[in-house]
Design a protein around this motif. Structure first.
Motif, PDB file in Angstrom:
ATOM      1  N   GLY A  30      20.729  80.972  43.037  1.00 32.02           N
ATOM      2  CA  GLY A  30      20.467  82.024  44.021  1.00 32.02           C
ATOM      3  C   GLY A  30      20.929  81.641  45.416  1.00 32.02           C
ATOM      4  O   GLY A  30      21.438  82.468  46.171  1.00 32.02           O
ATOM      5  N   ALA A  31      20.771  80.375  45.759  1.00 26.03           N
ATOM      6  CA  ALA A  31      21.202  79.911  47.079  1.00 26.03           C
ATOM      7  C   ALA A  31      22.678  79.525  47.105  1.00 26.03           C
ATOM      8  O   ALA A  31      23.329  79.624  48.145  1.00 26.03           O
ATOM      9  CB  ALA A  31      20.353  78.710  47.509  1.00 26.03           C
ATOM     10  N   LEU A  32      23.193  79.074  45.970  1.00 29.31           N
ATOM     11  CA  LEU A  32      24.602  78.666  45.911  1.00 29.31           C
ATOM     12  C   LEU A  32      25.536  79.866  46.019  1.00 29.31           C
ATOM     13  O   LEU A  32      26.516  79.837  46.755  1.00 29.31           O
ATOM     14  CB  LEU A  32      24.883  77.906  44.605  1.00 29.31           C
ATOM     15  N   THR A  33      25.253  80.900  45.274  1.00 35.22           N
ATOM     16  CA  THR A  33      26.142  82.062  45.256  1.00 35.22           C
ATOM     17  C   THR A  33      25.797  83.004  46.400  1.00 35.22           C
ATOM     18  O   THR A  33      24.697  82.992  46.926  1.00 35.22           O
ATOM     19  CB  THR A  33      26.035  82.800  43.913  1.00 35.22           C
ATOM     20  N   VAL A  80      38.064  91.339  45.199  1.00 36.61           N
ATOM     21  CA  VAL A  80      37.130  92.062  44.323  1.00 36.61           C
ATOM     22  C   VAL A  80      37.494  91.860  42.854  1.00 36.61           C
ATOM     23  O   VAL A  80      36.652  91.481  42.033  1.00 36.61           O
ATOM     24  CB  VAL A  80      37.093  93.568  44.671  1.00 36.61           C
ATOM     25  N   VAL A  81      38.741  92.099  42.529  1.00 35.75           N
ATOM     26  CA  VAL A  81      39.175  92.002  41.129  1.00 35.75           C
ATOM     27  C   VAL A  81      39.015  90.572  40.601  1.00 35.75           C
ATOM     28  O   VAL A  81      38.453  90.350  39.526  1.00 35.75           O
ATOM     29  CB  VAL A  81      40.625  92.506  40.962  1.00 35.75           C
ATOM     30  N   ALA A  82      39.495  89.602  41.360  1.00 35.20           N
ATOM     31  CA  ALA A  82      39.424  88.211  40.911  1.00 35.20           C
ATOM     32  C   ALA A  82      37.982  87.713  40.829  1.00 35.20           C
ATOM     33  O   ALA A  82      37.604  87.058  39.852  1.00 35.20           O
ATOM     34  CB  ALA A  82      40.239  87.315  41.840  1.00 35.20           C
ATOM     35  N   SER A  83      37.183  88.040  41.823  1.00 31.96           N
ATOM     36  CA  SER A  83      35.795  87.565  41.824  1.00 31.96           C
ATOM     37  C   SER A  83      35.004  88.120  40.651  1.00 31.96           C
ATOM     38  O   SER A  83      34.280  87.379  39.974  1.00 31.96           O
ATOM     39  CB  SER A  83      35.104  87.934  43.140  1.00 31.96           C
ATOM     40  N   VAL A  84      35.146  89.408  40.390  1.00 30.36           N
ATOM     41  CA  VAL A  84      34.409  90.016  39.283  1.00 30.36           C
ATOM     42  C   VAL A  84      34.952  89.521  37.946  1.00 30.36           C
ATOM     43  O   VAL A  84      34.182  89.104  37.067  1.00 30.36           O
ATOM     44  CB  VAL A  84      34.451  91.557  39.373  1.00 30.36           C
ATOM     45  N   THR A  85      36.253  89.510  37.789  1.00 33.42           N
ATOM     46  CA  THR A  85      36.856  89.108  36.511  1.00 33.42           C
ATOM     47  C   THR A  85      36.595  87.635  36.199  1.00 33.42           C
ATOM     48  O   THR A  85      36.122  87.290  35.114  1.00 33.42           O
ATOM     49  CB  THR A  85      38.374  89.377  36.524  1.00 33.42           C
ATOM     50  N   VAL A  86      36.886  86.774  37.149  1.00 31.92           N
ATOM     51  CA  VAL A  86      36.716  85.338  36.917  1.00 31.92           C
ATOM     52  C   VAL A  86      35.229  84.977  36.860  1.00 31.92           C
ATOM     53  O   VAL A  86      34.812  84.139  36.059  1.00 31.92           O
ATOM     54  CB  VAL A  86      37.467  84.509  37.978  1.00 31.92           C
ATOM     55  N   GLY A  87      34.413  85.639  37.676  1.00 28.05           N
ATOM     56  CA  GLY A  87      32.973  85.388  37.636  1.00 28.05           C
ATOM     57  C   GLY A  87      32.369  85.752  36.289  1.00 28.05           C
ATOM     58  O   GLY A  87      31.585  84.984  35.715  1.00 28.05           O
ATOM     59  N   ASP A 112      45.405  77.411  53.815  1.00 27.59           N
ATOM     60  CA  ASP A 112      45.850  78.079  55.027  1.00 27.59           C
ATOM     61  C   ASP A 112      46.163  79.542  54.705  1.00 27.59           C
ATOM     62  O   ASP A 112      47.314  79.958  54.690  1.00 27.59           O
ATOM     63  CB  ASP A 112      47.086  77.366  55.594  1.00 27.59           C
ATOM     64  N   THR A 113      45.104  80.276  54.407  1.00 24.82           N
ATOM     65  CA  THR A 113      45.251  81.686  54.056  1.00 24.82           C
ATOM     66  C   THR A 113      44.001  82.431  54.479  1.00 24.82           C
ATOM     67  O   THR A 113      42.946  81.829  54.695  1.00 24.82           O
ATOM     68  CB  THR A 113      45.488  81.852  52.537  1.00 24.82           C
ATOM     69  N   MET A 114      44.121  83.721  54.580  1.00 27.44           N
ATOM     70  CA  MET A 114      42.949  84.509  54.944  1.00 27.44           C
ATOM     71  C   MET A 114      42.063  84.814  53.732  1.00 27.44           C
ATOM     72  O   MET A 114      40.962  85.305  53.885  1.00 27.44           O
ATOM     73  CB  MET A 114      43.361  85.803  55.653  1.00 27.44           C
ATOM     74  N   TYR A 115      42.563  84.509  52.537  1.00 24.05           N
ATOM     75  CA  TYR A 115      41.761  84.748  51.334  1.00 24.05           C
ATOM     76  C   TYR A 115      40.540  83.820  51.352  1.00 24.05           C
ATOM     77  O   TYR A 115      40.678  82.617  51.600  1.00 24.05           O
ATOM     78  CB  TYR A 115      42.590  84.497  50.068  1.00 24.05           C
ATOM     79  N   PRO A 116      39.359  84.325  51.071  1.00 26.26           N
ATOM     80  CA  PRO A 116      38.132  83.515  51.145  1.00 26.26           C
ATOM     81  C   PRO A 116      37.920  82.619  49.921  1.00 26.26           C
ATOM     82  O   PRO A 116      37.019  82.829  49.107  1.00 26.26           O
ATOM     83  CB  PRO A 116      37.030  84.573  51.280  1.00 26.26           C
ATOM     84  N   TRP A 117      38.749  81.595  49.788  1.00 26.29           N
ATOM     85  CA  TRP A 117      38.683  80.701  48.633  1.00 26.29           C
ATOM     86  C   TRP A 117      37.348  79.989  48.511  1.00 26.29           C
ATOM     87  O   TRP A 117      36.866  79.743  47.402  1.00 26.29           O
ATOM     88  CB  TRP A 117      39.806  79.680  48.688  1.00 26.29           C
ATOM     89  N   GLY A 118      36.745  79.627  49.620  1.00 24.11           N
ATOM     90  CA  GLY A 118      35.464  78.912  49.573  1.00 24.11           C
ATOM     91  C   GLY A 118      34.373  79.739  48.915  1.00 24.11           C
ATOM     92  O   GLY A 118      33.659  79.260  48.029  1.00 24.11           O
ATOM     93  N   THR A 119      34.250  80.970  49.325  1.00 25.02           N
ATOM     94  CA  THR A 119      33.252  81.863  48.724  1.00 25.02           C
ATOM     95  C   THR A 119      33.578  82.119  47.268  1.00 25.02           C
ATOM     96  O   THR A 119      32.680  82.141  46.414  1.00 25.02           O
ATOM     97  CB  THR A 119      33.188  83.195  49.507  1.00 25.02           C
ATOM     98  N   PHE A 120      34.850  82.297  46.956  1.00 25.45           N
ATOM     99  CA  PHE A 120      35.266  82.507  45.578  1.00 25.45           C
ATOM    100  C   PHE A 120      34.838  81.327  44.699  1.00 25.45           C
ATOM    101  O   PHE A 120      34.264  81.511  43.619  1.00 25.45           O
ATOM    102  CB  PHE A 120      36.790  82.697  45.526  1.00 25.45           C
ATOM    103  N   VAL A 121      35.076  80.113  45.168  1.00 30.40           N
ATOM    104  CA  VAL A 121      34.738  78.919  44.388  1.00 30.40           C
ATOM    105  C   VAL A 121      33.233  78.798  44.170  1.00 30.40           C
ATOM    106  O   VAL A 121      32.787  78.533  43.058  1.00 30.40           O
ATOM    107  CB  VAL A 121      35.315  77.643  45.052  1.00 30.40           C
ATOM    108  N   ASN A 178      30.956  81.158  44.227  1.00 31.01           N
ATOM    109  CA  ASN A 178      30.465  82.235  43.377  1.00 31.01           C
ATOM    110  C   ASN A 178      30.843  82.034  41.913  1.00 31.01           C
ATOM    111  O   ASN A 178      30.011  82.230  41.015  1.00 31.01           O
ATOM    112  CB  ASN A 178      30.947  83.590  43.878  1.00 31.01           C
ATOM    113  N   VAL A 179      32.065  81.632  41.649  1.00 39.52           N
ATOM    114  CA  VAL A 179      32.490  81.394  40.266  1.00 39.52           C
ATOM    115  C   VAL A 179      31.738  80.187  39.693  1.00 39.52           C
ATOM    116  O   VAL A 179      31.296  80.214  38.539  1.00 39.52           O
ATOM    117  CB  VAL A 179      34.021  81.219  40.172  1.00 39.52           C
ATOM    118  N   SER A 180      31.566  79.150  40.490  1.00 39.15           N
ATOM    119  CA  SER A 180      30.804  77.984  40.037  1.00 39.15           C
ATOM    120  C   SER A 180      29.370  78.367  39.691  1.00 39.15           C
ATOM    121  O   SER A 180      28.822  77.931  38.671  1.00 39.15           O
ATOM    122  CB  SER A 180      30.789  76.891  41.113  1.00 39.15           C
TER     123      SER A 180
END
Length: 124
Positions: A73-76, A101-108, A29-38, A40-42
């Motif tokens: 290519g299709a997953l991310t 931005v920071v979390a996605s790039v760093t964790v990715g 329940d947040t505006m942070y895009p957790w689904g996209t983050f997951v 992309n990192v996966s």
């Protein structure tokens, strides 16, 4: 045959991206895009493992086409990551935009690196 492997990988990756995104986002329940983050990192982790396997000689060209180009290519989704980051910034949620931005790039990058190291440890 090349295009068919990419097509089949994409046919698996795209619905998995959508379903994973919806599943993860529905539980936060947040505006942070957790689904996209997951997703992309996966995808970074899978591509890292695949790259490490290829470097070690354990992955062949058809597997690279199917998993690397098609599936990952299709997953991310860089476009959705960009859109969601801009949406956060434009609605005044600059902290979330910056964190995305920071979390996605760093964790990715960490996931990709970890994947290559894991694969090389297994197949070296």
């Amino acid at each position: 045959m090349t295009w068919l492997l990419v097509l089949l990988g994409g046919a698996v990756g795209a619905p998995l991206r959508y379903l994973t995104d919806r599943y993860v986002q529905a539980r936060h329940d947040t505006m942070y895009p957790w689904g996209t983050f997951v997703v992309n990192v996966s995808g970074c982790l899978v591509l890292g493992i695949l790259t490490g396997a290829a470097t070690s000689g354990a992955a062949n060209s058809p597997l690279l086409l199917f998993l690397g180009t098609g599936f990952c290519g299709a997953l991310t989704t860089y476009s959705t990551f960009s859109y969601e980051t801009l949406r956060l910034a434009r609605t005044g949620a600059r902290f979330y935009a910056t964190a995305n931005v920071v979390a996605s790039v760093t964790v990715g990058l960490g996931a990709a690196y970890s994947g290559t190291e894991l694969a090389q440890a297994i197949w070296a």
